[in-house]
Design a protein around this motif. Structure first.
Motif: not given
Length: 150
Positions: A9-12, A34-35, A41-43
């Motif tokens: 995911c984006a945060c790793g 994204y987890c 942080t996303v729409d």
């Protein structure tokens, strides 16, 4: 044919196993994963985002539009939800981490019931039924889809 892809995911912090049905799309179609911790942080209302129990899969709408005819979808109105629910890009199993967790849980049952074939069969059957019910009650999209299809 199909293929599988593992993506952080984006945060790793977490990893999902992603399934590409019918070999139409591949990892190029995925912008980001994204987890639940980083999906805030996303729409989630965006046509390029498929959301499932806090996880969000952002897909490249330009790539989707190119392959829309092969998925029998309209290129001008294609959405990540259509692609996800059509099993063109989805999780391996019911959840992003299901494939990994399933193997671990199954191995524990096999070890615990080693030597008793009947008990092993009954334990695995109960486990399979209970986990599907759990995924349905938790609202996972693929589990709900399987329930509707039954």
């Amino acid at each position: 044919m199909c293929q599988m892809y593992r993506r952080a995911c984006a945060c790793g912090q977490k990893t999902a196993e992603i399934f590409f049905g019918n070999m139409i799309l591949d990892q190029v179609s995925i912008v980001e994963l994204y987890c639940p911790e980083c999906s805030a942080t996303v729409d989630a209302g965006s046509d390029s985002i498929a959301e499932d129990n806090g996880w969000a899969l952002e897909l490249d709408r330009e790539v989707l539009a190119v392959f829309a005819p092969r998925m029998q979808l309209d290129a001008d109105s294609i959405t990540a939800d259509q692609v996800f629910d059509g099993d063109f890009i989805t999780w391996v199993g019911f959840t992003p981490e299901d494939n990994q967790l399933r193997a671990t849980e199954r191995e524990e049952i096999m070890e615990r019931t080693k030597g008793d074939t009947r008990e092993q069969f009954m334990a695995l059957k109960k486990w399979a039924m209970d986990r599907e019910k759990r995924f349905i009650s938790e609202g996972w999209r693929k589990a709900l889809k399987a329930l509707k299809a039954a």
